[in-house]
Design an enzyme around this catalytic site. Structure first.
Site, PDB file in Angstrom:
ATOM      1  N   ASP A 249       0.817  -1.206   0.000  1.00 52.26           N
ATOM      2  CA  ASP A 249       0.000   0.000   0.000  1.00 52.26           C
ATOM      3  C   ASP A 249       0.855   1.263   0.000  1.00 52.26           C
ATOM      4  O   ASP A 249       2.064   1.232   0.215  1.00 52.26           O
ATOM      5  CB  ASP A 249      -0.901   0.020   1.241  1.00 52.26           C
ATOM      6  CG  ASP A 249      -2.101  -0.901   1.101  1.00 52.26           C
ATOM      7  OD1 ASP A 249      -2.341  -1.372  -0.028  1.00 52.26           O
ATOM      8  OD2 ASP A 249      -2.785  -1.138   2.113  1.00 52.26           O
ATOM      9  N   LYS A 271      -3.897   3.056  -2.377  1.00 51.16           N
ATOM     10  CA  LYS A 271      -5.092   3.881  -2.573  1.00 51.16           C
ATOM     11  C   LYS A 271      -4.877   5.217  -1.869  1.00 51.16           C
ATOM     12  O   LYS A 271      -4.164   5.307  -0.883  1.00 51.16           O
ATOM     13  CB  LYS A 271      -6.334   3.216  -1.977  1.00 51.16           C
ATOM     14  CG  LYS A 271      -6.606   1.806  -2.467  1.00 51.16           C
ATOM     15  CD  LYS A 271      -7.859   1.279  -1.799  1.00 51.16           C
ATOM     16  CE  LYS A 271      -8.109  -0.174  -2.144  1.00 51.16           C
ATOM     17  NZ  LYS A 271      -7.119  -1.066  -1.493  1.00 51.16           N
ATOM     18  N   MET A 384      -8.086   9.002   8.735  1.00 49.84           N
ATOM     19  CA  MET A 384      -8.455   9.551   7.425  1.00 49.84           C
ATOM     20  C   MET A 384      -9.484  10.680   7.561  1.00 49.84           C
ATOM     21  O   MET A 384     -10.496  10.714   6.870  1.00 49.84           O
ATOM     22  CB  MET A 384      -8.983   8.439   6.510  1.00 49.84           C
ATOM     23  CG  MET A 384      -7.971   7.336   6.264  1.00 49.84           C
ATOM     24  SD  MET A 384      -8.659   5.841   5.524  1.00 49.84           S
ATOM     25  CE  MET A 384      -9.460   5.059   6.944  1.00 49.84           C
TER      26      MET A 384
END
Length: 461
Positions: A249, A271, A384
């Site tokens: 990632d 991502k 996030m």
């Protein structure tokens, strides 16, 4: 070499330790682990040695040292705090050709002790020749990350079938090739995962059948932690060294990737907000596809794969297709970043509970259980949450959170780029607009953030 490294068989052999303090205690315990018959000569002994005497594991001669205490022992250790006594022990032993060690005096000793990593029947000994015992211990500690305890079970399994393999393969070259395949294939993997029964079953099948079979691969779902490579677990490092292909990632640092097996293929599937290199469904299928090819597949994810990491979705696909997998937890960002920022997530005086939530927007909105988040005496950690920070601040205040509730933003925690900003829940959007923190940035809300200035210990950059 200044010393010849050897391993002595001391089982049921008489050994003598002169001295009864802490140093003597450590040496006695080491000799007992080697199954030696140990006698201690000393007027007094430590409590730990006294316990061993009561248990019948040790013979104690309560006396000052005398020449007649040395008879025909296999090995002697002089561990008193009197150098004259230690040298007397050595001189008498030398006349009888008995190997003797004087603790903290390698120059006058016949042998020295190494720093030992015990994975019996595998034993690793590291020595600096007496020049720097601390360095030897440090090297041993590093080796512990590469040689986990499961190697003990692997060594026992290989020893159990050593003669069978010798009978089956007449040439040394063939035996080496066979054992190499064991160590680099599924047998070793199963042992390391605690599946010794399956490993032995496969080994028996390979010995019974000379035809080659295509083995099903396995997937390692590994948490890489919040950024600092030293926060990786021992198991994570071991599996990273076994992978044939790695899917990693965006949050996995180049320093962590450098610890992966050099021959492994690296594939980026990261991502970030509003952009996916590879969609989640494709990642699931990639893991499945390569495992079916017999490869050892490493899925390397930042933080912990089961905390906002979609790890459950990935192994669900594997389970449906009967693909073996292992899950290795990592230190999640909440724990790692808070620790490096000096912010305890719970504290008796400030917070008795902690809640983890994701701040990702869904169709431009935050869908959270606001009434749970505004409860007193708790810490809220938002993953996030940068994009939805204005909405998050507004909603929390609307549901009763005080505008002056302390909060902290931790950018790229545990790394050299770590930055920490303190604010209040009302002023967070303005702070973020002014400072422009970059992802990954963790939001911590609660009274515990007040402790940052007092407890901060990590200095980045």
């Amino acid at each position: 070499m200044d010393y010849l490294p050897i391993f002595l068989d001391l089982k049921q052999q008489d050994c003598l330790v002169v001295g009864g303090g802490s140093v003597a205690t450590r040496k006695v315990k080491l000799l007992l682990k080697a199954q030696a018959k140990v006698s201690v000569v000393s007027p007094e002994i430590s409590d730990a040695l006294g316990t061993l005497v009561k248990q019948g594991q040790l013979r104690w001669v309560q006396s000052t040292f005398k020449a007649e205490h040395i008879t025909d022992q296999r090995l002697i250790i002089a561990a008193t705090d009197n150098e004259q006594v230690n040298h007397l022990v050595h001189d008498i032993a030398k006349q009888k050709h008995i190997l003797t060690n004087l603790t903290d005096n390698p120059d006058d000793s016949d042998f020295i002790f190494a720093s030992v990593l015990d994975r019996s029947p595998i034993i690793v000994a590291v020595s600096s020749g007496g020049e720097s015992p601390v360095l030897a211990r440090n090297l041993r500690a590093r080796l512990e990350t590469l040689i986990p305890p499961a190697y003990s079970k692997l060594g026992e399994l290989m020893g159990k079938y050593r003669e069978t393999v010798k009978q089956k393969f007449g040439e040394l070259r063939q035996r080496r090739q066979f054992w190499d395949s064991v160590l680099s294939g599924p047998i070793a993997d199963h042992v390391m995962a605690g599946r010794e029964g399956i490993a032995e079953q496969i080994l028996q099948q390979q010995l019974a059948d000379e035809t080659e079979t295509v083995e099903t691969g396995e997937v390692f779902l590994v948490g890489a932690g919040p950024g600092d490579p030293e926060l990786l677990t021992f198991k994570a490092l071991r599996l990273m060294q076994q992978a044939d292909i790695v899917f990693y990632d965006r949050l996995v640092s180049k320093e962590i990737l450098a610890l992966v097996r050099k021959e492994a293929e690296l594939v980026y599937v990261g991502k970030q907000r509003a952009w996916h290199a590879v969609r989640q469904e494709e990642i699931n299928n990639l893991l499945l596809e390569h495992a079916k090819q017999g490869k050892r597949v490493l899925r390397l994810k930042g933080g912990d794969p089961f905390i906002f990491g979609r790890g459950g979705e990935e192994i669900d696909t594997l389970a449906e297709n009967a693909i073996p997998f292992q899950v290795v937890p990592g230190i999640t960002a909440a724990s790692g970043c808070a620790s490096y920022a000096g912010i305890p997530l719970t504290h008796r005086d400030y917070a008795q509970s902690c809640v983890f939530v994701t701040g990702q927007l869904k169709e431009g909105e935050l869908d959270l259980n606001w009434s749970v988040l505004v409860k007193p005496r708790q810490t809220v950690v938002v993953y996030m949450g940068l994009a939805g920070l204005p909405q998050l601040s507004q909603k929390l205040q609307e549901h009763g959170m005080p505008a002056d509730m302390p909060a902290a933003l931790v950018q790229q925690g545990t790394t050299e780029n770590q930055k920490v900003w303190l604010s209040t829940i009302a002023e967070l959007p303005e702070l973020a607009e002014r400072e422009k923190p970059i992802a990954p940035t963790l939001l911590i809300i609660g009274e515990v953030t007040r402790l940052h200035e007092k407890l901060a210990w990590f200095r980045s950059g």
